[in-house]
Motif scaffolding. Structure first.
Motif, PDB file in Angstrom:
ATOM      1  N   HIS A   1       0.481  -1.256  -0.313  1.00 47.89           N
ATOM      2  CA  HIS A   1       0.101  -0.020   0.347  1.00 47.89           C
ATOM      3  C   HIS A   1       1.019   1.180  -0.183  1.00 47.89           C
ATOM      4  O   HIS A   1       0.205   2.293  -0.312  1.00 47.89           O
ATOM      5  N   LEU A   2       2.130   1.257  -0.169  1.00 48.64           N
ATOM      6  CA  LEU A   2       2.783   2.518   0.130  1.00 48.64           C
ATOM      7  C   LEU A   2       4.038   2.309  -0.544  1.00 48.64           C
ATOM      8  O   LEU A   2       4.617   1.516  -1.322  1.00 48.64           O
ATOM      9  N   ASP A   3       4.350   3.936  -1.700  1.00 50.42           N
ATOM     10  CA  ASP A   3       5.605   3.318  -2.200  1.00 50.42           C
ATOM     11  C   ASP A   3       6.760   3.310  -1.330  1.00 50.42           C
ATOM     12  O   ASP A   3       6.552   3.692  -0.253  1.00 50.42           O
ATOM     13  N   THR A   4       8.167   3.254  -1.956  1.00 47.17           N
ATOM     14  CA  THR A   4       9.404   2.641  -1.451  1.00 47.17           C
ATOM     15  C   THR A   4       9.639   4.006  -0.316  1.00 47.17           C
ATOM     16  O   THR A   4       9.756   4.074   1.312  1.00 47.17           O
ATOM     17  N   ARG A   5       9.477   5.605  -1.185  1.00 42.49           N
ATOM     18  CA  ARG A   5       9.641   6.038   0.053  1.00 42.49           C
ATOM     19  C   ARG A   5       8.612   6.468   1.190  1.00 42.49           C
ATOM     20  O   ARG A   5       9.284   6.588   2.508  1.00 42.49           O
ATOM     21  N   ASP A   6       7.512   6.428   1.460  1.00 45.83           N
ATOM     22  CA  ASP A   6       6.733   6.164   2.925  1.00 45.83           C
ATOM     23  C   ASP A   6       6.837   5.017   3.538  1.00 45.83           C
ATOM     24  O   ASP A   6       7.043   5.874   4.236  1.00 45.83           O
ATOM     25  N   GLU A   7       7.315   4.059   2.578  1.00 44.12           N
ATOM     26  CA  GLU A   7       7.830   2.368   3.193  1.00 44.12           C
ATOM     27  C   GLU A   7       8.549   2.737   4.389  1.00 44.12           C
ATOM     28  O   GLU A   7       8.937   2.469   5.343  1.00 44.12           O
ATOM     29  N   ILE A   8       9.849   3.862   4.051  1.00 45.26           N
ATOM     30  CA  ILE A   8      11.249   3.491   4.474  1.00 45.26           C
ATOM     31  C   ILE A   8      10.996   4.641   5.181  1.00 45.26           C
ATOM     32  O   ILE A   8      11.130   4.894   7.031  1.00 45.26           O
ATOM     33  N   ASP A   9       9.921   5.902   5.231  1.00 41.62           N
ATOM     34  CA  ASP A   9      10.131   6.709   6.056  1.00 41.62           C
ATOM     35  C   ASP A   9       9.056   6.525   6.990  1.00 41.62           C
ATOM     36  O   ASP A   9       9.424   7.038   8.774  1.00 41.62           O
ATOM     37  N   VAL A  10       7.763   5.666   7.240  1.00 42.55           N
ATOM     38  CA  VAL A  10       7.527   5.008   8.253  1.00 42.55           C
ATOM     39  C   VAL A  10       8.445   3.899   9.224  1.00 42.55           C
ATOM     40  O   VAL A  10       8.382   4.137  10.036  1.00 42.55           O
ATOM     41  N   LEU A  11       8.537   3.213   8.259  1.00 46.34           N
ATOM     42  CA  LEU A  11       9.547   2.263   9.537  1.00 46.34           C
ATOM     43  C   LEU A  11      10.705   3.131   9.853  1.00 46.34           C
ATOM     44  O   LEU A  11      11.158   3.170  11.068  1.00 46.34           O
ATOM     45  N   THR A  12      11.324   4.475   9.626  1.00 51.53           N
ATOM     46  CA  THR A  12      12.280   4.669   9.988  1.00 51.53           C
ATOM     47  C   THR A  12      11.875   5.893  11.083  1.00 51.53           C
ATOM     48  O   THR A  12      12.797   5.642  12.125  1.00 51.53           O
ATOM     49  N   THR A  13      10.362   6.549  10.727  1.00 51.51           N
ATOM     50  CA  THR A  13      10.147   7.387  12.229  1.00 51.51           C
ATOM     51  C   THR A  13       9.755   6.284  13.787  1.00 51.51           C
ATOM     52  O   THR A  13       9.968   6.712  14.115  1.00 51.51           O
ATOM     53  N   ALA A  14       9.633   4.968  13.385  1.00 49.80           N
ATOM     54  CA  ALA A  14       9.252   3.526  14.172  1.00 49.80           C
ATOM     55  C   ALA A  14       9.892   3.561  14.695  1.00 49.80           C
ATOM     56  O   ALA A  14       9.794   3.678  16.241  1.00 49.80           O
ATOM     57  N   THR A  15      10.956   3.360  14.376  1.00 48.87           N
ATOM     58  CA  THR A  15      12.359   3.339  14.905  1.00 48.87           C
ATOM     59  C   THR A  15      12.916   3.788  15.225  1.00 48.87           C
ATOM     60  O   THR A  15      13.737   4.113  16.698  1.00 48.87           O
ATOM     61  N   ARG A  16      12.841   5.494  15.686  1.00 44.43           N
ATOM     62  CA  ARG A  16      13.241   6.666  15.840  1.00 44.43           C
ATOM     63  C   ARG A  16      12.186   6.795  17.368  1.00 44.43           C
ATOM     64  O   ARG A  16      13.317   6.749  18.006  1.00 44.43           O
ATOM     65  N   HIS A  17      11.458   6.414  17.005  1.00 50.05           N
ATOM     66  CA  HIS A  17      10.309   6.778  18.507  1.00 50.05           C
ATOM     67  C   HIS A  17      10.717   5.588  19.576  1.00 50.05           C
ATOM     68  O   HIS A  17      10.704   5.639  20.385  1.00 50.05           O
ATOM     69  N   LEU A  18      11.252   4.363  18.970  1.00 51.25           N
ATOM     70  CA  LEU A  18      11.669   3.693  20.248  1.00 51.25           C
ATOM     71  C   LEU A  18      12.641   4.343  20.698  1.00 51.25           C
ATOM     72  O   LEU A  18      13.669   3.549  21.662  1.00 51.25           O
ATOM     73  N   LEU A  19      13.922   3.750  19.585  1.00 53.26           N
ATOM     74  CA  LEU A  19      15.074   5.068  20.487  1.00 53.26           C
ATOM     75  C   LEU A  19      15.223   5.822  21.351  1.00 53.26           C
ATOM     76  O   LEU A  19      16.016   5.925  22.038  1.00 53.26           O
ATOM     77  N   ASN A  20      14.130   6.797  21.442  1.00 59.14           N
ATOM     78  CA  ASN A  20      14.184   8.062  22.029  1.00 59.14           C
ATOM     79  C   ASN A  20      13.555   7.586  23.363  1.00 59.14           C
ATOM     80  O   ASN A  20      13.676   7.454  24.323  1.00 59.14           O
ATOM     81  N   ARG A  21      12.357   6.237  23.237  1.00 58.88           N
ATOM     82  CA  ARG A  21      11.629   5.534  24.116  1.00 58.88           C
ATOM     83  C   ARG A  21      13.223   5.787  25.612  1.00 58.88           C
ATOM     84  O   ARG A  21      13.180   5.528  26.262  1.00 58.88           O
ATOM     85  N   PHE A  22      13.582   4.797  24.376  1.00 54.14           N
ATOM     86  CA  PHE A  22      14.464   3.469  25.290  1.00 54.14           C
ATOM     87  C   PHE A  22      15.751   4.813  25.739  1.00 54.14           C
ATOM     88  O   PHE A  22      16.577   4.164  27.100  1.00 54.14           O
ATOM     89  N   SER A  23      16.196   5.144  25.265  1.00 49.60           N
ATOM     90  CA  SER A  23      17.435   6.067  25.633  1.00 49.60           C
ATOM     91  C   SER A  23      17.150   7.386  26.800  1.00 49.60           C
ATOM     92  O   SER A  23      17.525   7.397  27.934  1.00 49.60           O
ATOM     93  N   THR A  24      15.473   7.700  27.340  1.00 49.41           N
ATOM     94  CA  THR A  24      15.324   8.245  28.266  1.00 49.41           C
ATOM     95  C   THR A  24      15.263   7.402  29.252  1.00 49.41           C
ATOM     96  O   THR A  24      15.015   8.049  30.065  1.00 49.41           O
ATOM     97  N   VAL A  25      14.545   6.398  29.964  1.00 48.24           N
ATOM     98  CA  VAL A  25      14.473   5.269  29.916  1.00 48.24           C
ATOM     99  C   VAL A  25      16.155   5.123  30.976  1.00 48.24           C
ATOM    100  O   VAL A  25      16.705   5.457  32.324  1.00 48.24           O
TER     101      VAL A  25
END
Length: 390
Positions: free
Chosen positions: A58-82
């Motif tokens: 359902h997503l083109d390659t650009r949007d797919e990469i953007d979604v995966l990268t954003t999700a990874t960044r959110h998790l890293l920020n959460r773990f870094s805060t903890v």
């Protein structure tokens, strides 16, 4: 690792909602509901595979990469805060044992800043006992987790800290062992406090014993010149007995605190109770004691369990004002293979203040227990892996 997959799937759901990919999120929710009845770990793995497939459809390659990268960044920020906010030291080392992550808790605990410690050898810099360092490294490289090991680490100023250490190996796709993550808690003040209390406890008990012996000797000489059953002598004698019992209880408390699981033993509950009930039968000839228990019943418990049973049984008879105290003891094995000891008596029951101290396990100026016996018995039972019901 499956838990991390589940967390990543959750982060992707949130990113899809935030960025307006409603159709993709709808497809994933439908897939989730269709698989909700399967095992949780299996569900997380299936959902991750499904998510990647749906993103690709359902997503083109650009949007797919953007979604995966954003999700990874959110998790890293959460773990870094903890990692940054926890008050204990968190250290990550690579396969060679060199520090790759050093949180603020580690800096506060050991004194070295992140820039000073990065790429240095964690175990060599903090200088735990050499044999322990080799053991820790060997166990981690073998894939073993370490839970709550007590050891010593060196502070930057040269002082030695008592610490408790947890660790888990990190895997590497090619070499297998990719390093380890450590969580280290400074227990120096706790250990010092325990040592001071132990010394104070022993000194006080020794002095109390000596003083009681002196007073008891003088009392014995005075009793010869007093009328029989003198009220004042009886009061003094009872108070001396209470002091001795309190001193013994303090010794048991110290043993419970210092020994922990090391004082576990296999005890024959049937033989133990029969011995105690026979003695009570002779000491309280007017009492009616009935017992239902097997000939032999072995249990794993703290070695102080006999003291706890003595205290509970004697309490049932000693504080009973009826002419013929009745005590019933029932021992049985439950369906889950746990042993239950039920002790009932027809006495007045525990005063409310005693019951409150046992329930809350704390004392205040307004709720003060008259003695330590039942409280200590409760503690021994809990140290033995049991629980008490009143």
């Amino acid at each position: 690792m499956k838990r991390h997959t589940e967390q990543f799937v959750g982060a992707l759901f949130r990113v899809l909602a935030d960025e307006g990919h409603d159709e993709v999120q709808k497809r994933l929710l439908e897939s989730y509901h269709s698989k909700a009845s399967i095992d949780r770990d299996e569900l997380a793995a299936n959902m991750f595979s499904e998510l990647v497939t749906v993103l690709h459809q359902h997503l083109d390659t650009r949007d797919e990469i953007d979604v995966l990268t954003t999700a990874t960044r959110h998790l890293l920020n959460r773990f870094s805060t903890v990692i940054g906010v926890v008050p204990v030291a968190i250290v990550v080392v690579d396969a060679a044992g060199q520090v790759q992550l050093w949180n603020e808790g580690a800096e506060r605990t050991f004194g070295w800043s992140e820039s000073e410690i990065l790429t240095q050898s964690y175990l060599e810099t903090l200088s735990p006992p050499p044999d322990l360092a080799e053991t820790v490294r060997g166990r981690l490289e073998a894939g073993e987790r370490l839970d709550g090991i007590e050891t010593r680490h060196q502070h930057q100023d040269g002082s030695i800290l008592d610490v408790r250490l947890w660790a888990a190996p990190l895997s590497h796709r090619e070499s297998g062992f990719g390093g380890a993550a450590f969580v280290v808690s400074d227990i120096t003040e706790q250990k010092q406090r325990e040592q001071r209390l132990a010394v104070l406890n022993r000194v006080l008990r020794h002095n109390i014993r000596n003083d009681v012996n002196v007073v008891q000797g003088h009392l014995d000489m005075l009793i010869d010149s007093l009328p029989e059953n003198d009220e004042h002598a009886d009061v003094i004698q009872r108070r001396l007995t209470n002091i001795i019992e309190l001193s013994d209880a303090a010794r048991y408390v110290e043993q419970l605190q210092s020994d922990g699981m090391r004082s576990f033993a296999t005890l024959d509950l049937g033989a133990l109770l029969r011995t105690r009930l026979d003695r009570l039968d002779s000491e309280y000839p007017n009492a009616e004691i009935h017992a239902t228990m097997p000939e032999s019943l072995r249990v794993a418990a703290h070695e102080l369990l006999p003291y706890a049973l003595d205290n509970i049984l004697e309490n049932a008879l000693k504080h009973n004002d009826s002419g013929v105290p009745h005590v019933t003891v029932d021992v049985r094995t439950e369906d889950d293979d746990r042993r239950t000891i039920r002790i009932e008596d027809d006495g007045p029951g525990l005063p409310e203040t005693e019951r409150e101290v046992l329930t809350t396990r704390t004392e205040t100026p307004l709720t003060h227990s008259a003695g330590m016996g039942l409280w200590l018995a409760s503690w021994i039972l809990r140290h033995s892996g049991g629980s008490e019901r009143r």
